[in-house]
Design a protein around this motif. Sequence first.
Motif, PDB file in Angstrom:
ATOM      1  N   THR A  66       0.837  -1.195   0.000  1.00  0.00           N
ATOM      2  CA  THR A  66       0.000   0.000   0.000  1.00  0.00           C
ATOM      3  C   THR A  66       0.873   1.245   0.000  1.00  0.00           C
ATOM      4  O   THR A  66       1.898   1.292   0.687  1.00  0.00           O
ATOM      5  N   GLU A  78      -5.521   5.729  -0.505  1.00  0.00           N
ATOM      6  CA  GLU A  78      -4.575   4.615  -0.553  1.00  0.00           C
ATOM      7  C   GLU A  78      -4.673   3.886  -1.886  1.00  0.00           C
ATOM      8  O   GLU A  78      -5.765   3.719  -2.446  1.00  0.00           O
ATOM      9  N   PHE A  79      -3.507   3.460  -2.370  1.00  0.00           N
ATOM     10  CA  PHE A  79      -3.447   2.594  -3.542  1.00  0.00           C
ATOM     11  C   PHE A  79      -2.931   1.244  -3.073  1.00  0.00           C
ATOM     12  O   PHE A  79      -1.822   1.143  -2.547  1.00  0.00           O
ATOM     13  N   GLU A  80      -3.754   0.202  -3.227  1.00  0.00           N
ATOM     14  CA  GLU A  80      -3.383  -1.142  -2.791  1.00  0.00           C
ATOM     15  C   GLU A  80      -3.130  -2.030  -4.008  1.00  0.00           C
ATOM     16  O   GLU A  80      -3.857  -1.963  -5.002  1.00  0.00           O
ATOM     17  N   PRO A 109      -5.611  -4.223  -8.630  1.00  0.00           N
ATOM     18  CA  PRO A 109      -5.208  -2.958  -7.994  1.00  0.00           C
ATOM     19  C   PRO A 109      -6.435  -2.180  -7.545  1.00  0.00           C
ATOM     20  O   PRO A 109      -7.461  -2.167  -8.226  1.00  0.00           O
ATOM     21  N   THR A 110      -6.320  -1.529  -6.382  1.00  0.00           N
ATOM     22  CA  THR A 110      -7.486  -0.904  -5.758  1.00  0.00           C
ATOM     23  C   THR A 110      -7.142   0.496  -5.265  1.00  0.00           C
ATOM     24  O   THR A 110      -6.088   0.707  -4.665  1.00  0.00           O
ATOM     25  N   LEU A 111      -8.046   1.430  -5.511  1.00  0.00           N
ATOM     26  CA  LEU A 111      -7.925   2.782  -4.978  1.00  0.00           C
ATOM     27  C   LEU A 111      -8.991   2.965  -3.910  1.00  0.00           C
ATOM     28  O   LEU A 111     -10.184   2.752  -4.162  1.00  0.00           O
ATOM     29  N   THR A 133     -12.006  -1.089  -7.644  1.00  0.00           N
ATOM     30  CA  THR A 133     -10.953  -1.980  -8.111  1.00  0.00           C
ATOM     31  C   THR A 133     -11.210  -2.378  -9.562  1.00  0.00           C
ATOM     32  O   THR A 133     -12.369  -2.495  -9.984  1.00  0.00           O
TER      33      THR A 133
END
Length: 231
Positions: A66, A78-80, A109-111, A133
């Motif tokens: 992250t 957050e960018f995961e 990938p998830t914001l 995502t």
Amino acid sequence: MLSIALPIASVAQTEGSIFVTTGWFHFAPQDSSSPLKITSVGGSPVDITVPNTGAGVSSSDTIGFTVGYFVTDHIAGEFEFGVPPKFDVSGTGSLASFGTLGSVKQWSPTLLFKYFFLASQARFRPYVGIGVTRTSFSDGKITNAAFEARGLGGPTSVEASTVWAPVFNIGFTYAFSDHWFAGFSVSYIPMSTTGTFTTQSQTPVGTLTRRTEAKVSLDPIVTYLRVGYRF
């Protein structure tokens, strides 16, 4: 009153703070599947549903990362992302006797945008979050020769559709020192994908390309246990 009783960290999670984390993702699909449907044979469209068939997806684990930024004392973006986890796909209904049918890797990938409760100086800070995502799949393959030969009718390639989905998130962080902290979160992602099987089917008139589809609802619950460093 709760914030008064909690210990105080010497470095606040304040506006302008940047942080990075790494940890362990666990994906637990709450899956269901539509029956297999043959959509074309030899290039000609058909609509044949194969009753009492379907697919299920296993749980999986992977390493996650992250990068985040506090926009205000309470709101962070957050960018995961992570190493793509591998999932086993099993048959359900009349296909259950085949066991594991194949495998696939997931890229998601998830914001996220999170709202942190309590004062920015508190060691313990719960939060709620929402995000999006983009999930895609790669390296899909049939690993069960019996299913490929008898269930599908010949050599088969596999692909799954790319999907966008919302992410609903809750969790907390706990600061151990000026810079180091740990956290735990739970996310729910309502999503589904369509798996497509392209088979070179052997028939009395020669080899025909047959396409079969199944819609799989994944709806995973994702947990993330992590340790982080705040700059």
